[in-house]
Scaffold this motif. Structure first.
Motif, PDB file in Angstrom:
ATOM      1  N   ASP A  14       0.948  -1.246  -0.026  1.00 20.41           N
ATOM      2  CA  ASP A  14      -0.205  -0.102   0.478  1.00 20.41           C
ATOM      3  C   ASP A  14       1.060   1.329  -0.001  1.00 20.41           C
ATOM      4  N   ASP A  78      -5.093  -2.048  -2.954  1.00 23.44           N
ATOM      5  CA  ASP A  78      -5.790  -1.130  -3.102  1.00 23.44           C
ATOM      6  C   ASP A  78      -6.072  -0.081  -4.528  1.00 23.44           C
ATOM      7  N   GLY A 130      -9.951  -0.553   0.032  1.00 24.72           N
ATOM      8  CA  GLY A 130      -8.959  -0.078   1.574  1.00 24.72           C
ATOM      9  C   GLY A 130      -9.814   0.515   2.496  1.00 24.72           C
ATOM     10  N   HIS A 131      -9.530   0.112   3.544  1.00 27.77           N
ATOM     11  CA  HIS A 131     -10.176  -0.208   4.651  1.00 27.77           C
ATOM     12  C   HIS A 131     -11.544  -0.543   4.470  1.00 27.77           C
ATOM     13  N   SER A 132     -11.481  -1.542   4.407  1.00 28.46           N
ATOM     14  CA  SER A 132     -12.371  -2.745   5.228  1.00 28.46           C
ATOM     15  C   SER A 132     -12.901  -3.649   5.553  1.00 28.46           C
ATOM     16  N   ASN A 137      -3.961  -5.593   4.400  1.00 30.58           N
ATOM     17  CA  ASN A 137      -4.631  -4.396   3.962  1.00 30.58           C
ATOM     18  C   ASN A 137      -4.398  -2.819   4.513  1.00 30.58           C
ATOM     19  N   ASP A 138      -4.824  -3.484   6.281  1.00 33.82           N
ATOM     20  CA  ASP A 138      -4.653  -2.389   6.802  1.00 33.82           C
ATOM     21  C   ASP A 138      -3.342  -1.850   7.393  1.00 33.82           C
ATOM     22  N   ASP A 141      -1.447  -0.223   4.912  1.00 35.08           N
ATOM     23  CA  ASP A 141      -1.621   0.932   5.091  1.00 35.08           C
ATOM     24  C   ASP A 141      -1.641   1.936   6.174  1.00 35.08           C
ATOM     25  N   PRO A 221      -4.739  -1.903  13.572  1.00 36.70           N
ATOM     26  CA  PRO A 221      -4.817   0.123  13.737  1.00 36.70           C
ATOM     27  C   PRO A 221      -6.788  -0.803  13.950  1.00 36.70           C
ATOM     28  N   ALA A 223      -9.277   1.349  13.862  1.00 31.19           N
ATOM     29  CA  ALA A 223     -10.064   1.423  12.761  1.00 31.19           C
ATOM     30  C   ALA A 223     -10.411  -0.586  12.263  1.00 31.19           C
ATOM     31  N   THR A 224      -9.401  -1.518  11.769  1.00 27.99           N
ATOM     32  CA  THR A 224      -9.943  -2.358  11.446  1.00 27.99           C
ATOM     33  C   THR A 224     -10.645  -3.573  12.136  1.00 27.99           C
TER      34      THR A 224
END
Length: 260
Positions: A14, A78, A130-132, A137-138, A141, A221, A223-224
């Protein structure tokens, strides 16, 4: 696995940029079939998000060049720009002398040429939003964003082995604790073993964890974790949502199939 080389079973990359153009960073990771992983990352003082996406992919391809790969390995990204450039646009660019369909010069040609030269037979790119919630991926990122902000995130290295907390981790922790200072395992390995032992104690005690606590344990993160409503596997445990922003670790015998 005996003497068989440990193959790469997952790869991701990423890029990030603050200002676009502006300070940028890229992140990448490789996962091995023994559970260990290697993380990569870097920064550029004045760049674009697209250049960082391409740089991350190039780093993965160069790292994979001399490593054994699982036949089902794909590179997760992503970036539609990266995927379309390699799979759809590259041939036309080269036929037209590195010109686009409208006749303009191809942007980031230097990186595209390096990527074209670094291609690996049989390695496909796969898009992920992204951010899913995809953990690889996270993580990439998070590495990229940290570098774009001038930070130096701690990166995992392949030498960190995956061990079961009941036997391997406990034995190794005891070995490290009893060794002379000059013989101690690397700090990164000690940190990994501590995390595994902590995870096992949390699972055995049935403790609940808040989002920030779980994110720190899993090194992802926060947010994950948002929007995750179903249990999922992490190493030898199942992470089970409890509601109200809390989770619990359970031993892997809970019935979920582990990813191959």
């Amino acid at each position: 696995m005996g003497d068989r080389p440990v193959r790469v079973v997952a790869a991701a990359c990423d890029g990030a940029c603050s200002g676009n153009p502006g300070p940028g960073g890229w992140g990448a990771l490789l996962r091995f079939e023994d559970g260990s992983r290697r993380e990569l990352g870097g920064a550029a003082p004045a760049t674009t998000n697209n250049r960082m996406e391409l740089t991350g992919a190039l780093a993965v391809l160069e790292a994979l060049r001399d490593l054994p790969r699982h036949p089902d390995l794909v590179l997760l990204t992503d970036s539609r720009y990266l995927i379309d450039g390699l799979d759809k646009w590259m041939a036309g660019w080269k036929r037209k002398g590195w010109r686009t369909a409208s006749g303009g010069a191809v942007l980031n040609r230097d990186l595209w040429e390096l990527l074209d030269a670094a291609r690996l037979p049989g390695l496909a790119l796969r898009h992920v939003r992204g951010h899913s919630g995809d953990p690889d991926n996270d993580r990439c990122d998070a590495i990229a964003v940290a570098y774009s902000r001038g930070q130096a995130p701690a990166l995992a290295v392949e030498s960190q082995p995956a061990v079961t907390p009941e036997v391997g981790a406990k034995a190794l922790v005891e070995e490290v604790a009893g060794a002379d200072a000059g013989d101690r395992a690397p700090r990164s390995l000690q940190t990994l073993l501590s995390r595994l032992e902590l995870a096992d104690r949390l699972a055995a005690g049935g403790y609940s964890l808040r989002a920030m606590e779980l994110a720190r344990l899993l090194e992802v993160p926060t947010a994950t974790l948002e929007g995750k409503g179903d249990p999922w596997p992490w190493r030898d445990w199942i992470v089970r949502p409890l509601g109200n922003g809390c989770w619990r670790l359970e031993r892997g015998a809970g019935g979920l199939a582990r990813p191959q």
